[in-house]
Design a protein around this motif. Structure first.
Motif, PDB file in Angstrom:
ATOM      1  N   GLY B  39       0.819  -1.205   0.000  1.00 46.70           N
ATOM      2  CA  GLY B  39       0.000   0.000   0.000  1.00 46.70           C
ATOM      3  C   GLY B  39       0.851   1.252   0.000  1.00 46.70           C
ATOM      4  O   GLY B  39       0.455   2.292  -0.533  1.00 46.70           O
ATOM      5  N   SER B  40       2.033   1.149   0.588  1.00 46.17           N
ATOM      6  CA  SER B  40       2.938   2.299   0.579  1.00 46.17           C
ATOM      7  C   SER B  40       3.415   2.612  -0.838  1.00 46.17           C
ATOM      8  O   SER B  40       3.652   3.772  -1.172  1.00 46.17           O
ATOM      9  N   HIS B  43       1.254   5.041  -2.655  1.00 45.88           N
ATOM     10  CA  HIS B  43       1.496   6.476  -2.431  1.00 45.88           C
ATOM     11  C   HIS B  43       2.550   7.004  -3.411  1.00 45.88           C
ATOM     12  O   HIS B  43       2.486   8.144  -3.840  1.00 45.88           O
ATOM     13  N   ASP B 169       7.412  -6.817   6.063  1.00 48.97           N
ATOM     14  CA  ASP B 169       6.758  -5.509   6.155  1.00 48.97           C
ATOM     15  C   ASP B 169       5.385  -5.568   6.812  1.00 48.97           C
ATOM     16  O   ASP B 169       5.223  -5.228   7.989  1.00 48.97           O
ATOM     17  N   PRO B 196      -4.410  -4.878   2.760  1.00 53.26           N
ATOM     18  CA  PRO B 196      -3.565  -5.947   3.298  1.00 53.26           C
ATOM     19  C   PRO B 196      -3.166  -5.694   4.757  1.00 53.26           C
ATOM     20  O   PRO B 196      -3.197  -6.619   5.576  1.00 53.26           O
ATOM     21  N   VAL B 197      -2.814  -4.458   5.061  1.00 52.45           N
ATOM     22  CA  VAL B 197      -2.405  -4.154   6.435  1.00 52.45           C
ATOM     23  C   VAL B 197      -3.589  -4.313   7.383  1.00 52.45           C
ATOM     24  O   VAL B 197      -3.491  -4.966   8.433  1.00 52.45           O
ATOM     25  N   ASP B 217     -14.315  -0.082   5.952  1.00 54.47           N
ATOM     26  CA  ASP B 217     -13.860   0.149   4.569  1.00 54.47           C
ATOM     27  C   ASP B 217     -15.113   0.328   3.731  1.00 54.47           C
ATOM     28  O   ASP B 217     -16.229   0.339   4.286  1.00 54.47           O
ATOM     29  N   ARG B 222     -13.129  -6.469   0.060  1.00 52.32           N
ATOM     30  CA  ARG B 222     -12.248  -6.332   1.222  1.00 52.32           C
ATOM     31  C   ARG B 222     -13.039  -6.490   2.523  1.00 52.32           C
ATOM     32  O   ARG B 222     -12.564  -7.103   3.485  1.00 52.32           O
ATOM     33  N   ALA B 261      -5.282   2.393   9.435  1.00 47.54           N
ATOM     34  CA  ALA B 261      -4.508   1.595   8.472  1.00 47.54           C
ATOM     35  C   ALA B 261      -4.830   2.053   7.055  1.00 47.54           C
ATOM     36  O   ALA B 261      -4.886   1.249   6.123  1.00 47.54           O
ATOM     37  N   VAL B 262      -5.061   3.323   6.914  1.00 48.32           N
ATOM     38  CA  VAL B 262      -5.354   3.904   5.602  1.00 48.32           C
ATOM     39  C   VAL B 262      -4.230   4.860   5.192  1.00 48.32           C
ATOM     40  O   VAL B 262      -3.645   4.738   4.123  1.00 48.32           O
ATOM     41  N   HIS B 267     -10.140   8.001   1.555  1.00 43.19           N
ATOM     42  CA  HIS B 267     -11.304   8.376   0.741  1.00 43.19           C
ATOM     43  C   HIS B 267     -12.438   8.745   1.663  1.00 43.19           C
ATOM     44  O   HIS B 267     -12.482   8.333   2.807  1.00 43.19           O
ATOM     45  N   PRO B 308      -0.437   3.046  11.813  1.00 47.69           N
ATOM     46  CA  PRO B 308       0.516   2.466  10.863  1.00 47.69           C
ATOM     47  C   PRO B 308       0.387   3.078   9.472  1.00 47.69           C
ATOM     48  O   PRO B 308       1.320   3.038   8.687  1.00 47.69           O
ATOM     49  N   GLY B 333       4.403   5.462  13.286  1.00 43.80           N
ATOM     50  CA  GLY B 333       5.749   5.359  12.727  1.00 43.80           C
ATOM     51  C   GLY B 333       5.913   4.188  11.781  1.00 43.80           C
ATOM     52  O   GLY B 333       5.056   3.306  11.683  1.00 43.80           O
ATOM     53  N   THR B 335       7.426   0.768  10.789  1.00 38.55           N
ATOM     54  CA  THR B 335       7.588  -0.401  11.652  1.00 38.55           C
ATOM     55  C   THR B 335       9.050  -0.750  11.906  1.00 38.55           C
ATOM     56  O   THR B 335       9.884  -0.653  11.003  1.00 38.55           O
TER      57      THR B 335
HETATM   58  N1  LIG Z   1       3.951   1.953   9.171  1.00 38.44           N
HETATM   59  C1  LIG Z   1       4.521   1.148   8.295  1.00 38.44           C
HETATM   60  O1  LIG Z   1       5.666   0.767   8.464  1.00 38.44           O
HETATM   61  C2  LIG Z   1       3.723   0.689   7.118  1.00 38.44           C
HETATM   62  C3  LIG Z   1       4.040  -0.508   6.469  1.00 38.44           C
HETATM   63  C4  LIG Z   1       3.244  -0.936   5.414  1.00 38.44           C
HETATM   64  C5  LIG Z   1       2.171  -0.173   5.011  1.00 38.44           C
HETATM   65  N2  LIG Z   1       1.905   1.009   5.644  1.00 38.44           N
HETATM   66  C6  LIG Z   1       0.765   1.856   5.278  1.00 38.44           C
HETATM   67  O2  LIG Z   1      -0.441   1.279   5.703  1.00 38.44           O
HETATM   68  C7  LIG Z   1      -1.503   1.804   4.908  1.00 38.44           C
HETATM   69  C8  LIG Z   1      -2.363   0.666   4.392  1.00 38.44           C
HETATM   70  O3  LIG Z   1      -1.609  -0.197   3.558  1.00 38.44           O
HETATM   71  P1  LIG Z   1      -2.339  -1.270   2.644  1.00 38.44           P
HETATM   72  O4  LIG Z   1      -1.312  -2.076   1.980  1.00 38.44           O
HETATM   73  O5  LIG Z   1      -3.364  -1.992   3.425  1.00 38.44           O
HETATM   74  O6  LIG Z   1      -2.992  -0.253   1.554  1.00 38.44           O
HETATM   75  P2  LIG Z   1      -4.313  -0.223   0.690  1.00 38.44           P
HETATM   76  O7  LIG Z   1      -4.260   1.021  -0.069  1.00 38.44           O
HETATM   77  O8  LIG Z   1      -4.488  -1.487  -0.075  1.00 38.44           O
HETATM   78  O9  LIG Z   1      -5.492  -0.165   1.757  1.00 38.44           O
HETATM   79  C9  LIG Z   1      -6.070   1.006   2.226  1.00 38.44           C
HETATM   80  C10 LIG Z   1      -7.540   0.711   2.476  1.00 38.44           C
HETATM   81  O10 LIG Z   1      -8.134   1.841   3.108  1.00 38.44           O
HETATM   82  C11 LIG Z   1      -9.438   1.976   2.612  1.00 38.44           C
HETATM   83  N3  LIG Z   1      -9.932   3.315   2.901  1.00 38.44           N
HETATM   84  C12 LIG Z   1      -9.763   4.446   2.177  1.00 38.44           C
HETATM   85  N4  LIG Z   1     -10.429   5.463   2.751  1.00 38.44           N
HETATM   86  C13 LIG Z   1     -11.021   4.964   3.861  1.00 38.44           C
HETATM   87  C14 LIG Z   1     -11.864   5.536   4.850  1.00 38.44           C
HETATM   88  N5  LIG Z   1     -12.206   6.819   4.784  1.00 38.44           N
HETATM   89  N6  LIG Z   1     -12.281   4.750   5.862  1.00 38.44           N
HETATM   90  C15 LIG Z   1     -11.943   3.448   5.910  1.00 38.44           C
HETATM   91  N7  LIG Z   1     -11.163   2.834   4.987  1.00 38.44           N
HETATM   92  C16 LIG Z   1     -10.719   3.595   3.971  1.00 38.44           C
HETATM   93  C17 LIG Z   1      -9.301   1.655   1.141  1.00 38.44           C
HETATM   94  O11 LIG Z   1     -10.540   1.331   0.550  1.00 38.44           O
HETATM   95  C18 LIG Z   1      -8.333   0.479   1.186  1.00 38.44           C
HETATM   96  O12 LIG Z   1      -9.001  -0.751   1.250  1.00 38.44           O
HETATM   97  C19 LIG Z   1      -0.826   2.609   3.812  1.00 38.44           C
HETATM   98  O13 LIG Z   1      -0.801   3.978   4.176  1.00 38.44           O
HETATM   99  C20 LIG Z   1       0.579   2.091   3.824  1.00 38.44           C
HETATM  100  O14 LIG Z   1       1.476   3.047   3.329  1.00 38.44           O
HETATM  101  C21 LIG Z   1       2.663   1.431   6.685  1.00 38.44           C
END
Ligand SMILES: NC(=O)c1ccc[n+]([C@@H]2O[C@H](COP(=O)([O-])OP(=O)(O)OC[C@H]3O[C@@H](n4cnc5c(N)ncnc54)[C@H](O)[C@@H]3O)[C@@H](O)[C@H]2O)c1
Ligand SMILES: [Zn+2]
Ligand SMILES: [Zn+2]
Lengths: 297, 389
Positions: B39-40, B43, B169, B196-197, B217, B222, B261-262, B267, B308, B333, B335
């Protein structure tokens, strides 16, 4: 150096980079256009704020009357300090090691070029003397002799160039144990002194325009060697940039002439200015360097 | 070798680039057996992260076989099958010694950039912009791994690549996100995002003793996965008002812990979300904190907000007053992956968790441009893409 003067650079962060720089340029965070930070601009901004810092802390006392100004002859940044001769930079860093280990490594001056980017070599001479060879910009070298003027084992080492150096310079490094096993604080002060007023130009030969940034990076490298055993780098790694010139998106990499980025001084000072006005940053317009190259440093 | 390179917003291509080499003594070179899109990476793909350069090799979730080691690495040899954490960490600085691996002092060659942005520089990361090091990533046939002596976990025979890959990750990310919630008996945890997260957070929350897990979500597949495979109660933010629903579900008290976890690309159709979109589109803000605001608002008094989801710049109109007056704790932060490598591998080996259930797409590295498109647009029920070179 305040937010009002911030210019929104068209960043080099890719096709849509303006987003960040624009968003950040408006307010208190008007300090960077990260996507196209030019070390040149940064160095001078730091120099500029350093002026103010020096004069308010009193450390600038000896430097009073400099009337520091920054000029930009032919696109190259040089700090011109009319009528005066001295620049001082300071920086400190915490290193996860003992004062003894750090002192021992530094005291063998032949090690300095390992973490001081601009040095070619430092070789022992007679007695307390060392012969320094420095990279000059545009190729060639600058050389001088220096002697150790003071040393206290595991605490400090001070050195000073001998008469005859192009730019008289001196330095002192102090090592102080931090509490609770937090390693050692390493504190460095460097001073440069040029007879005849053109210190900026002379200094540029030694440090590449940016003494503060130089000492910051040098100390960072010292820390990296002492802690990690190596200096992290991406130089020589793979990238899909062979044909980079063919891509439209490659354009921001080099960027067109734009403002240097205003930056607050995070540490240290360079010289003092009588009124404390930090003019350097505002005037630090410079052609930004190739970001890619910067990033590979 | 072939590598997935970033050339700009919505533009990644598979290019032939030079093979990586050992550069520093503590390096290793790894031949990738499996890699994923995170998911990162979205971005980056969406152009939200500054200081990317055309040609940068993407990818920070990968594993493979060691093919070369530098003279400073004495605990790896050719042929070892390893996982590589996405953060690059020296193992010897103040931060690494305190297991704050993602804050390593010594791994970002461009620390000066990050210092301008954040005051101090976090660790370098694989394939994640020049502010965070500019390191080539692992969506490729080979990758150079700096500080490989501390940045690896050897994988014994047994678990498959798909079962262990996410320990690099998103599994530790999920685990840390939940650990930060300091779960007590009876606690309810609410999770925004069923990507996924989010899916793995649901699993970890159950593992760490949450009484109830509520996932939010609006993507049907999902939500279905969250409910049927991960076992959460789900809330579709397109159908119901999230705050009221959460209040109702928690006896009027609010969840004890809320997890965002967004991240910065939230959105939403509410006024504040539209406002964020307009601002971000007009470059007046960098991140869209709709979820963060909602989570702050939803959290019970004295609760914990665990973040996260990635943020990078400045946020507009953050309801810090609500956070302050409800005395919330914020934890966030990148991880500290190294810290969780072994414990999570052991949990997988013991069968306590199998994160591979999130994989919906198995593709070849050559298909990366298509894979990014599918993942971004959540086509064909896409949750997680893995790619084999
Ligand atoms: N902290 C870390 O070290 C670390 C590691 C991995 C991923 N991440 C971050 O975690 C986040 C999620 O990763 P991912 O792989 O699951 O990404 P992803 O983009 O697949 O999932 C994000 C989910 O959030 C949902 N979403 C969007 N707006 C929303 C809202 N208003 N309310 C509820 N849900 C909403 C989307 O529909 C999507 O399913 C990303 O920001 C990613 O960068 C951080
Ligand atoms: Zn990731
Ligand atoms: Zn470290």
């Amino acid at each position: 150096m305040d937010g009002s003067g911030a210019v929104v650079p068209r960043g080099a962060a890719g096709r849509d980079p303006g987003r960040w720089t624009a968003a950040l340029s408006g307010g208190a965070l008007a300090l960077y256009g990260v996507s196209r930070i030019s070390l040149n601009g940064m160095g001078l901004a730091v120099l500029g704020s350093g002026l103010a810092y020096g004069s308010t802390t009193g450390r600038g006392r000896r430097l009073r009357g400099l009337g520091a100004r920054v000029a930009r002859p032919a696109g190259k940044l040089v700090a011109r300090l009319p009528g005066k001769r001295r620049v001082m930079v300071r920086h400190s860093v915490a290193i996860n090691s003992s004062p003894e280990t750090l002192y021992r490594y530094w005291r063998d001056f032949t090690n300095l070029p390992r973490f001081m980017d601009h040095l070619v070599s430092v070789q022992p001479g007679e007695g307390n003397r060392w012969h320094w060879v420095d990279k000059a910009p545009g190729g060639g070298t600058v050389e001088w002799d220096a002697e150790i003027v003071k040393e206290e084992p595991n605490e400090l080492i001070a050195w000073r160039s001998l008469p005859g150096a192009d730019v008289a310079n001196s330095g002192i490094v102090r090592f102080k144990a931090l509490p609770a096993g937090r390693g050692t604080e390493v504190h460095v002060t460097l001073e440069y002194d040029a007879p005849g007023g053109q210190l900026g130009a002379a200094l540029a030969k030694l440090t590449g325009d940016e003494p503060q940034q130089q000492v910051t990076e040098d100390l960072r490298h010292f820390k990296q060697i002492m802690e990690a055993g190596e200096i992290p780098t991406t130089k020589g790694q793979s990238a899909g940039r062979r044909d980079v010139g063919l891509h439209k998106v490659a354009e921001p990499l080099v960027g067109d002439a734009g403002p240097g980025v205003d930056m607050p001084a995070s540490h240290g000072e360079s010289t003092g200015s009588p009124d404390g006005s930090a003019t350097a940053g505002a005037q630090a317009a410079t052609a930004p360097r190739d970001v890619a190259r910067e990033a590979q440093r | 070798m072939k590598a997935v390179c970033w050339y700009g917003k919505n533009d990644v291509r598979v290019e032939t680039v030079p093979d990586p080499q050992i550069i520093n003594p503590r390096d290793a070179v790894v031949k990738i057996s499996l890699t994923a899109i995170c998911g990162s990476d979205r971005h980056l793909y969406d152009g939200y992260v500054p200081s990317m350069q055309p040609g940068d090799i993407l990818g920070h979730e990968f594993m493979g076989e060691v093919v070369d080691v530098g003279p400073g690495v004495d605990n790896l040899r050719r042929g070892d099958r390893i996982l590589v954490p996405f953060n690059i960490s020296c193992g010897r600085c103040f931060f690494c010694r305190r297991e704050l691996w993602s804050l390593c002092d010594n791994s970002n060659p461009n620390a000066w950039m990050a210092e301008k942005l954040y005051g101090y520089s976090p660790a370098g990361l694989f394939g994640y912009s020049h502010i965070l090091g500019g390191y080539a990533g692992g969506q490729a046939e080979y990758v150079r791994v700096p500080f490989a002596d501390v940045g690896h976990l050897k994988i014994p025979e047994g678990p498959t690549d798909e079962q262990v890959l996410f320990v690099t990750d998103i599994l530790p990310t999920a685990y840390q996100a939940v650990e930060q919630c300091e779960i007590h008996p009876g606690d309810t945890v609410a999770i925004w995002g069923c990507g996924p997260v989010g899916q793995l957070i649901i699993k970890c929350a159950q593992l760490l003793g949450a009484e109830r897990v509520i996932a939010i979500d609006n993507v049907p597949e999902r939500l279905r996965m969250a409910k049927e495979q991960a076992g959460a109660e789900v809330v579709d933010f397109d159908r119901v008002h999230v705050l009221e629903t959460l209040k109702e579900m928690t006896a009027g008290q609010g969840p004890d812990a809320c997890i965002d976890a967004v991240g910065l690309e939230a959105h939403g159709a509410s006024l504040d979300a539209i406002y964020d979109r307009v601002k971000a589109a007009g470059f007046l803000a960098t991140d869209r904190p709709h979820v963060l605001r909602e989570a702050i608002q939803a959290c019970r008094k004295g609760g914990i907000l665990s973040i996260p989801g990635v943020y990078g710049g400045v946020l507009d109109k953050l309801n810090l007053g609500a956070a302050f007056n409800k005395a919330l704790t914020f934890k966030m932060g990148q991880t500290h992956v190294h810290k969780y490598l072994r414990p999570l591998l052991e949990r997988i080996e013991r069968g306590e968790i199998d994160p591979s259930f999130i994989i919906t797409h198995r593709l070849h590295l050559d298909d990366a441009p298509h894979a990014y498109e599918v993942f971004k647009n959540r086509q064909d029920g896409c949750v997680k893409v893995v790619m084999r070179p």
